[in-house]
Design a protein around this motif. Structure first.
Motif, PDB file in Angstrom:
ATOM      1  N   LYS A 114      -9.017  15.963   3.111  1.00  0.00           N
ATOM      2  CA  LYS A 114     -10.306  15.282   3.311  1.00  0.00           C
ATOM      3  C   LYS A 114     -10.818  15.643   4.698  1.00  0.00           C
ATOM      4  N   GLU A 115     -12.015  16.154   4.783  1.00  0.00           N
ATOM      5  CA  GLU A 115     -12.660  16.500   6.052  1.00  0.00           C
ATOM      6  C   GLU A 115     -11.746  17.359   6.927  1.00  0.00           C
ATOM      7  N   GLY A 116     -11.158  18.399   6.309  1.00  0.00           N
ATOM      8  CA  GLY A 116     -10.343  19.340   7.076  1.00  0.00           C
ATOM      9  C   GLY A 116      -8.960  18.826   7.437  1.00  0.00           C
ATOM     10  N   GLU A 117      -8.604  17.645   6.924  1.00  0.00           N
ATOM     11  CA  GLU A 117      -7.293  17.092   7.242  1.00  0.00           C
ATOM     12  C   GLU A 117      -6.487  16.908   5.966  1.00  0.00           C
ATOM     13  N   LEU A 118      -5.201  17.219   6.069  1.00  0.00           N
ATOM     14  CA  LEU A 118      -4.290  16.876   4.975  1.00  0.00           C
ATOM     15  C   LEU A 118      -3.802  15.457   5.209  1.00  0.00           C
ATOM     16  N   PHE A 119      -3.638  14.687   4.138  1.00  0.00           N
ATOM     17  CA  PHE A 119      -3.034  13.358   4.333  1.00  0.00           C
ATOM     18  C   PHE A 119      -2.202  12.975   3.129  1.00  0.00           C
ATOM     19  N   MET A 145       0.818  -1.208   0.000  1.00  0.00           N
ATOM     20  CA  MET A 145       0.000   0.000   0.000  1.00  0.00           C
ATOM     21  C   MET A 145       0.855   1.263   0.000  1.00  0.00           C
ATOM     22  N   GLY A 146       2.173   1.112   0.141  1.00  0.00           N
ATOM     23  CA  GLY A 146       3.027   2.288   0.172  1.00  0.00           C
ATOM     24  C   GLY A 146       3.229   2.803   1.580  1.00  0.00           C
ATOM     25  N   GLY A 147       3.097   1.964   2.543  1.00  0.00           N
ATOM     26  CA  GLY A 147       3.406   2.343   3.920  1.00  0.00           C
ATOM     27  C   GLY A 147       2.287   3.068   4.619  1.00  0.00           C
ATOM     28  N   ASP A 148       2.652   3.822   5.671  1.00  0.00           N
ATOM     29  CA  ASP A 148       1.658   4.476   6.519  1.00  0.00           C
ATOM     30  C   ASP A 148       1.101   5.719   5.842  1.00  0.00           C
ATOM     31  N   VAL A 149       0.058   6.245   6.458  1.00  0.00           N
ATOM     32  CA  VAL A 149      -0.504   7.498   5.982  1.00  0.00           C
ATOM     33  C   VAL A 149      -0.396   8.508   7.122  1.00  0.00           C
ATOM     34  N   ILE A 150       0.112   9.714   6.801  1.00  0.00           N
ATOM     35  CA  ILE A 150       0.203  10.775   7.807  1.00  0.00           C
ATOM     36  C   ILE A 150      -0.987  11.711   7.625  1.00  0.00           C
ATOM     37  N   PHE A 151      -1.705  11.983   8.711  1.00  0.00           N
ATOM     38  CA  PHE A 151      -2.847  12.914   8.703  1.00  0.00           C
ATOM     39  C   PHE A 151      -2.462  14.152   9.513  1.00  0.00           C
ATOM     40  N   LEU A 152      -2.762  15.332   8.985  1.00  0.00           N
ATOM     41  CA  LEU A 152      -2.365  16.585   9.635  1.00  0.00           C
ATOM     42  C   LEU A 152      -3.524  17.554   9.722  1.00  0.00           C
ATOM     43  N   LYS A 153      -3.614  18.268  10.839  1.00  0.00           N
ATOM     44  CA  LYS A 153      -4.471  19.456  10.871  1.00  0.00           C
ATOM     45  C   LYS A 153      -3.544  20.654  11.052  1.00  0.00           C
ATOM     46  N   THR A 154      -3.744  21.655  10.243  1.00  0.00           N
ATOM     47  CA  THR A 154      -2.855  22.813  10.319  1.00  0.00           C
ATOM     48  C   THR A 154      -3.678  24.111  10.373  1.00  0.00           C
ATOM     49  N   THR A 155      -3.012  25.211  10.650  1.00  0.00           N
ATOM     50  CA  THR A 155      -3.705  26.504  10.686  1.00  0.00           C
ATOM     51  C   THR A 155      -4.119  26.934   9.289  1.00  0.00           C
ATOM     52  N   ASP A 156      -3.363  26.483   8.247  1.00  0.00           N
ATOM     53  CA  ASP A 156      -3.698  26.822   6.864  1.00  0.00           C
ATOM     54  C   ASP A 156      -3.341  25.639   5.975  1.00  0.00           C
ATOM     55  N   ASN A 157      -4.329  24.808   5.680  1.00  0.00           N
ATOM     56  CA  ASN A 157      -4.062  23.568   4.955  1.00  0.00           C
ATOM     57  C   ASN A 157      -3.479  23.805   3.564  1.00  0.00           C
ATOM     58  N   ALA A 158      -3.981  24.830   2.878  1.00  0.00           N
ATOM     59  CA  ALA A 158      -3.524  25.076   1.509  1.00  0.00           C
ATOM     60  C   ALA A 158      -2.043  25.441   1.500  1.00  0.00           C
ATOM     61  N   LEU A 159      -1.662  26.346   2.376  1.00  0.00           N
ATOM     62  CA  LEU A 159      -0.270  26.776   2.473  1.00  0.00           C
ATOM     63  C   LEU A 159       0.620  25.615   2.916  1.00  0.00           C
ATOM     64  N   LEU A 208       6.815  22.680   8.676  1.00  0.00           N
ATOM     65  CA  LEU A 208       5.624  23.477   8.980  1.00  0.00           C
ATOM     66  C   LEU A 208       5.751  24.272  10.265  1.00  0.00           C
ATOM     67  N   SER A 209       6.820  24.007  11.022  1.00  0.00           N
ATOM     68  CA  SER A 209       7.053  24.616  12.355  1.00  0.00           C
ATOM     69  C   SER A 209       5.761  24.731  13.152  1.00  0.00           C
ATOM     70  N   ASP A 210       5.277  25.944  13.502  1.00  0.00           N
ATOM     71  CA  ASP A 210       4.137  26.004  14.417  1.00  0.00           C
ATOM     72  C   ASP A 210       2.780  26.044  13.727  1.00  0.00           C
ATOM     73  N   MET A 211       2.723  25.682  12.427  1.00  0.00           N
ATOM     74  CA  MET A 211       1.425  25.591  11.758  1.00  0.00           C
ATOM     75  C   MET A 211       0.655  24.323  12.156  1.00  0.00           C
ATOM     76  N   VAL A 212       1.375  23.313  12.686  1.00  0.00           N
ATOM     77  CA  VAL A 212       0.744  22.010  12.960  1.00  0.00           C
ATOM     78  C   VAL A 212      -0.141  22.072  14.203  1.00  0.00           C
ATOM     79  N   LEU A 213      -1.431  21.731  14.027  1.00  0.00           N
ATOM     80  CA  LEU A 213      -2.343  21.666  15.171  1.00  0.00           C
ATOM     81  C   LEU A 213      -2.404  20.247  15.737  1.00  0.00           C
ATOM     82  N   SER A 214      -2.447  19.268  14.818  1.00  0.00           N
ATOM     83  CA  SER A 214      -2.424  17.877  15.264  1.00  0.00           C
ATOM     84  C   SER A 214      -1.821  17.021  14.162  1.00  0.00           C
ATOM     85  N   LEU A 215      -1.293  15.864  14.572  1.00  0.00           N
ATOM     86  CA  LEU A 215      -0.689  14.965  13.594  1.00  0.00           C
ATOM     87  C   LEU A 215      -0.954  13.536  14.041  1.00  0.00           C
TER      88      LEU A 215
END
Lengths: 327, 255
Positions: free
Chosen positions: A257-262, A227-241, A279-286
């Motif tokens: 997808k649903e407000g999360e980058l993956f 499958m190509g390994g794991d999938v990383i899901f991120l919530k950030t202050t600005d997903n597009a950036l 991303l330094s301090d843009m990351v809200l959750s990972l």
């Protein structure tokens, strides 16, 4: 290790219309647990029935313990034990009597019947209920009794067709605890079918079947790695950036997808620190998600295994039953 | 050796269930008594005593035949129950010959039916006839043969049906006609020609007739046996052999 089951180009057609199994080939090594995975109506039970000599194939060859399923059915039958999808116990006999019946009909020597029956009952945790009529047993106990029965004549291969279907989670895990011990403690090869992908994790090898064809096989680890390994899901202050930054710095193509980058991360352990750095301090959750066999199935077929396919599978089952009634 | 064990355990299973199911045992004994004393006693008022013997005595062999018929068919078509509840699969995947399964089932029906026939036979003194030990023994031997033949016939029927809903079809269209066309209630020679032809193809006819030959004190007149004892036995042996072969073939092919 030698193959104890060897199947080549196995095909089963019912009448003109339905091809339940379509040119299937695979091998099962001795003393392993082999999982046959697929949705309802994929051809799992038909394959098991051919291997158990209850059905003859339209074409192709199947060898179990070195015997041909078509031409040496009695030798095959004495090499195998089977737990069918539907209960095949005599409800009006006790647990003990059901197993004794089995011992006789499989030609176990008389002196060995009692010790073997008692050993099997103990192994499956049913010894204290041995004199109860089977009709008083719960679904989980019946299934355990059937596994116990399958052990009595010391088969080389034990077939389990959807062994946990319709069982509650507790009965399921109880059953699995026993099944995983079979190769080591009883020197048996286990061939099982299931459409619960989570359960297939205990298998040494898996073949995924869909529409009568094997579409992938390997160990659960290999399949998930494909499958190509794991999938990383991120919530950030600005997903597009954040997405643009990750693409530029790490060369990945994140989707949203649903407000999360993956994105797929083949080396997630190294990539997580890099993501934080970029991303330094843009990351809200990972969070990290390991791929499951369900994801494998989804990727291979574009469908989930449980949902929409049930309908189609049941229709095929009905047609197969109707065909059998006519012939 | 496996096959001998298989036959043994199939028979033991049937016996165990037979003894365990009290209601089956009781009803299998009650049915013949009801026919004998309710139907027989009522009809005996209509039937002239000059016909040769009291009517209750005349139908006694037929009632024995009925006991065997119902019990043998019931035992054999339990294969349909086994199909429905899945147990037949357990037997079919065992490493034994299909013919051993058929023989095991046929012997189950034979033994259970003969036990019931022997119990009904004990009622004989109540209808005013005494039987010698030799006659009783002969009746039991005949019962064994009839039961085997009809059990095999029952297995042939069972191969055609998949669910126990067919039970009433089998009862109404196979078992009841077999009973009424067997000479159990009236001599075969009194039947219209077409029905008499059907009677002559019915294995139970020869079973009932053989029992009449064995137990009737008077063998002349309207109610005497329809065939010779030798003819009865010849047909019973032939039909047993034919049915056991047919049952094995059908079972092999259908399952």
């Amino acid at each position: 290790m030698p193959a104890i089951i060897s199947v080549e180009g196995l095909t089963k057609r019912y009448g003109r219309g339905i091809t339940a199994v379509d040119g299937v080939s695979f091998q099962v090594e001795e003393k392993t647990i082999f999982g046959f995975l697929g949705p309802n109506g994929a051809g799992k039970t038909t394959t098991i029935n051919i291997l158990c000599t209850l059905l003859s194939p339209t074409s192709g060859r199947a060898l179990v313990n070195g015997y041909d399923c078509k031409t040496e059915p009695r030798m095959v039958r004495s090499s195998i034990g089977i737990v069918f999808q539907d209960t095949t116990l005599d409800k009006d006999l006790t647990a003990y009597e059901n197993l004794v019946f089995h011992a006789y009909i499989y030609g176990v020597r008389r002196a060995q019947i009692k010790p073997r029956v008692e050993e099997a009952l103990r192994f499956m945790g049913l010894f204290d209920r041995k004199d109860d009529l089977v009709k008083r047993f719960s679904g989980g106990m019946k299934r355990r009794l059937e596994v116990a029965r399958g052990l009595i004549h010391r088969p080389r291969v034990l077939f389990l067709d959807e062994p946990t279907l319709g069982l509650d989670p507790q009965s399921r895990s109880h059953l699995w605890e026993a099944i995983v011990l079979l190769p080591r403690e009883h020197g048996m090869t286990v061939f099982m079918t299931t459409h619960y992908m989570e359960e297939a994790e205990v298998c040494d090898r898996i073949a995924i079947i869909d529409g009568g064809r094997i579409i992938a096989s390997g160990s659960p680890e290999e399949l998930k790695r494909s499958m190509g390994g794991d999938v990383i899901f991120l919530k950030t202050t600005d997903n597009a950036l954040a997405g643009r930054k990750l693409a530029a710095a790490l060369g990945v193509q994140p989707a949203e997808k649903e407000g999360e980058l993956f994105f797929e991360a083949p080396r997630a352990d190294e990539q997580v620190p890099a993501v934080i750095r970029v991303l330094s301090d843009m990351v809200l959750s990972l969070r990290l998600q390991k791929p499951t066999l369900n994801d494998v199935f989804l990727k291979l077929t574009g469908r989930r295994i449980r949902l929409e396919d049930v309908q189609g599978g049941d229709t095929i089952k009905e047609e197969v039953r109707a065909y059998r009634r006519r012939h | 050796m496996t096959d001998v064990n298989a036959i043994y355990v199939i028979v033991m299973r049937e016996l165990k269930k037979f003894i365990r199911e009290r209601s089956r045992l009781i009803s299998s004994i009650a049915r013949p008594l009801i026919w004998l004393f309710l139907v027989g006693a009522g009809l005996s008022r209509l039937v002239s005593p000059r016909a040769g013997m009291p009517y209750t005595q005349f139908i006694f062999p037929g009632i024995l035949g009925m006991t065997i018929l119902f019990s043998s068919i019931f035992s054999s078509i339990s294969i349909i129950w086994d199909k429905e509840f899945g147990f037949l699969k357990e037997i079919l995947v065992a490493p034994v010959r299909r013919s051993s399964i058929v023989i095991g089932k046929a012997l189950s029906g034979t033994i259970v039916s003969t036990i019931q026939a022997a119990i009904v036979l004990m009622v004989f003194p109540l209808i005013g006839v005494s039987l010698s030990a030799v006659q009783a023994l002969l009746a039991i031997m005949i019962s064994l043969l009839v039961a085997f033949s009809i059990s095999c016939f029952g297995i042939v029927i069972a191969t055609f049906y998949e669910s126990y809903e067919s039970f009433s079809v089998i009862m109404n269209f196979i078992v009841m006609p077999m009973f009424f066309l067997s000479g159990a209630m009236y001599p075969v020679r009194l039947l219209p020609a077409a029905l008499r032809g059907a009677s002559k193809l019915n294995p139970l006819t020869y079973g009932v007739d053989a029992l009449k030959n064995a137990v009737f004190a008077v063998r002349t007149g309207l109610m005497s046996p329809d065939f010779s004892f030798a003819a009865d036995m010849a047909f019973l042996v032939a039909s047993s052999m034919a049915f056991v072969v047919l049952a094995s073939v059908m079972f092999e092919r259908k399952q």
